[in-house]
Design an enzyme around this catalytic site. Structure first.
Site, PDB file in Angstrom:
ATOM      1  N   ASP A 123       0.828  -1.208   0.000  1.00  0.00           N
ATOM      2  CA  ASP A 123       0.000   0.000   0.000  1.00  0.00           C
ATOM      3  C   ASP A 123       0.865   1.262   0.000  1.00  0.00           C
ATOM      4  OD1 ASP A 123      -2.396   1.439   0.146  1.00  0.00           O
ATOM      5  OD2 ASP A 123      -3.220   0.196   1.745  1.00  0.00           O
ATOM      6  N   GLU A 156      -1.008   1.811  -5.060  1.00  0.00           N
ATOM      7  CA  GLU A 156      -0.816   3.247  -4.803  1.00  0.00           C
ATOM      8  C   GLU A 156      -1.945   4.070  -5.419  1.00  0.00           C
ATOM      9  OE1 GLU A 156      -0.681   4.117  -8.093  1.00  0.00           O
ATOM     10  OE2 GLU A 156       0.885   5.632  -7.715  1.00  0.00           O
ATOM     11  N   TRP A 157      -3.071   3.390  -5.703  1.00  0.00           N
ATOM     12  CA  TRP A 157      -4.350   4.020  -6.040  1.00  0.00           C
ATOM     13  C   TRP A 157      -4.322   4.825  -7.352  1.00  0.00           C
ATOM     14  CZ3 TRP A 157      -2.690   6.610  -1.080  1.00  0.00           C
ATOM     15  CH2 TRP A 157      -2.684   5.710  -0.011  1.00  0.00           C
ATOM     16  N   GLY A 158      -3.327   4.543  -8.223  1.00  0.00           N
ATOM     17  CA  GLY A 158      -3.249   5.272  -9.490  1.00  0.00           C
ATOM     18  C   GLY A 158      -2.653   6.660  -9.356  1.00  0.00           C
ATOM     19  N   ASP A 178     -10.217   3.402  -3.329  1.00  0.00           N
ATOM     20  CA  ASP A 178     -10.895   2.190  -2.858  1.00  0.00           C
ATOM     21  C   ASP A 178     -12.318   2.043  -3.390  1.00  0.00           C
ATOM     22  OD1 ASP A 178      -8.601   1.942  -1.405  1.00  0.00           O
ATOM     23  OD2 ASP A 178      -9.582   1.881   0.561  1.00  0.00           O
TER      24      ASP A 178
HETATM   25  C1  GLA Z   1      -5.959   1.360   1.680  1.00  0.00           C
HETATM   26  C2  GLA Z   1      -6.116   0.347   0.548  1.00  0.00           C
HETATM   27  C3  GLA Z   1      -7.253  -0.621   0.888  1.00  0.00           C
HETATM   28  C4  GLA Z   1      -6.964  -1.319   2.207  1.00  0.00           C
HETATM   29  C5  GLA Z   1      -6.716  -0.281   3.310  1.00  0.00           C
HETATM   30  C6  GLA Z   1      -6.217  -0.925   4.594  1.00  0.00           C
HETATM   31  O1  GLA Z   1      -7.092   2.159   1.780  1.00  0.00           O
HETATM   32  O2  GLA Z   1      -6.356   0.995  -0.677  1.00  0.00           O
HETATM   33  O3  GLA Z   1      -7.437  -1.563  -0.151  1.00  0.00           O
HETATM   34  O4  GLA Z   1      -5.822  -2.142   2.046  1.00  0.00           O
HETATM   35  O5  GLA Z   1      -5.760   0.681   2.920  1.00  0.00           O
HETATM   36  O6  GLA Z   1      -6.002   0.007   5.613  1.00  0.00           O
END
Ligand code: GLA
Length: 352
Positions: A123, A156-158, A178
């Site tokens: 993450d 890393e969410w893009g 998410d």
């Molecule tokens: C981030 C990630 C999620 C999850 C949470 C856990 O938000 O994007 O998928 O793993 O952390 O805290």
């Protein structure tokens, strides 16, 4: 393909050894393992909040009283694989603040390998502003140095367009923030991920986040769309609901072998939209055996007819068989392909 607890439990007390072992049992007893789901992955909150005197991560003593290796051994004994989570930062994302692996990459990777970890979700929280490519590459190298094959899932969410640099670094990368159990969020993630198809291929996939199928806040029609769209995008299929209590409808979705076959197809091409107007989407995915999958997704709130043609999806002329991969009905066409698609629904055909 596999399971991850996050969408179901987050850091709730039910996330513990008995839960994880129960999930592994259920993957086997429901036939989900045979359908292809092989990883059992633990998300955030598996660790104690401090490292030990030698700087090693310590499993949470309440959740995992026998340690992580014991759980991994249990999962492996079922013929499944085992995954773990941490962050490329000083701490993980949960506000309780569990230790992250930034600056501890080699030590942590070696510990996970000794426990039998087969998959790492890495993450992005608390990254101290350090360069993403450097942080994720450091862990790639640390995992490789263990000598154990470990699937490396970048999360890393893009934020740093990982599709432009992460193919030689990780096996998959999250493309968005998410997911949650809502049609609106699922739809917005689909719209972001579908545009990135050219960057995906065998060994390096776009990851539009884990499945919500079965969590209860979407309809079964919406869950069928979610599952079909993820398969058309060749996405990781990580179940995120309580399969120990799954309804027949949920299991029917998750075990649809024809749709799973699109996701897992050896050609490894992510589907792309060949048309998209007024919320009516036509998605095409070429397959290894020369067949073509075509999905007709109705984003809108009312039933609509969605139409395309063999030539529009790049299939040569002649008579072709269409198999509807949800109803299993077969038909033939020498040109037009169309269906009446319910609100938020998807019809998907394999064109042979
Ligand atoms: C981030 C990630 C999620 C999850 C949470 C856990 O938000 O994007 O998928 O793993 O952390 O805290």
């Amino acid at each position: 393909m596999g399971f991850n607890n996050w969408n179901l439990t987050q850091c709730g007390a039910q996330f513990n050894e008995a839960f994880v072992e129960g999930i592994a049992d259920t993957l086997v007893s429901t036939g989900l393992k045979d359908a292809g789901y092989q990883y059992v992955n633990l998300d955030d909150c598996w660790a104690q909040s401090s490292r030990d005197g030698k700087g090693n991560l310590v499993p949470d003593k309440t959740r995992f009283p026998h340690g992580i290796k014991a759980v991994a051994d249990y999962v492996h004994a079922k013929g499944l694989k085992f995954g773990l989570y941490t962050s490329a930062g000083t701490k993980t994302c949960n506000k309780a603040g569990f230790p992250g692996a930034l600056g501890h990459e080699k030590q942590d990777a070696a510990l996970w390998a000794s426990w039998g970890v087969d998959y790492l979700k890495y993450d992005n929280c608390n990254n101290q502003g350090q360069d993403a490519k450097k942080r994720y590459t450091a862990m790639r190298d640390a995992l490789a140095a263990t000598g154990r094959p470990i699937l490396y899932s970048i999360c890393e969410w893009g934020q740093n367009q990982p599709w432009t640099w992460a193919a030689p670094v990780g096996n998959s990368w999250r493309t968005t923030g998410d997911i949650n159990d809502s049609y609106a969020k699922m739809l917005s993630i689909y719209k972001a991920d579908i545009k990135l198809g050219k960057y995906a291929g065998p060994g390096h996939w776009n990851d539009p986040d884990m499945l919500e199928v079965g969590n209860g806040k979407m309809t079964d029609t919406e869950y069928r769309s979610h599952f079909t769209l993820w398969a058309m995008m060749a996405a990781p299929l990580l179940i995120g609901s309580d399969i120990r209590k799954a309804s027949a409808a949920t299991l029917t979705i998750l075990r649809n072998a024809d749709v799973i076959a699109l996701d897992q197809d050896a050609k490894g091409v992510q589907g792309n939209e060949i048309s998209s107007a007024d919320g009516l989407h036509v998605i095409r995915k070429p397959l290894a055996d020369g067949d073509t999958a075509v999905a007709l997704f109705n984003e809108t709130g009312s039933t609509a007819k969605i139409s395309t043609t063999l030539s529009a999806i790049g299939v040569s002329s002649g008579t072709h068989t269409l198999t509807d991969l949800w109803s299993k009905a077969k038909s033939t066409t020498s040109g037009p392909i169309s269906a009446s698609v319910p609100a938020h629904g998807t019809v998907v055909y394999r064109v042979h």
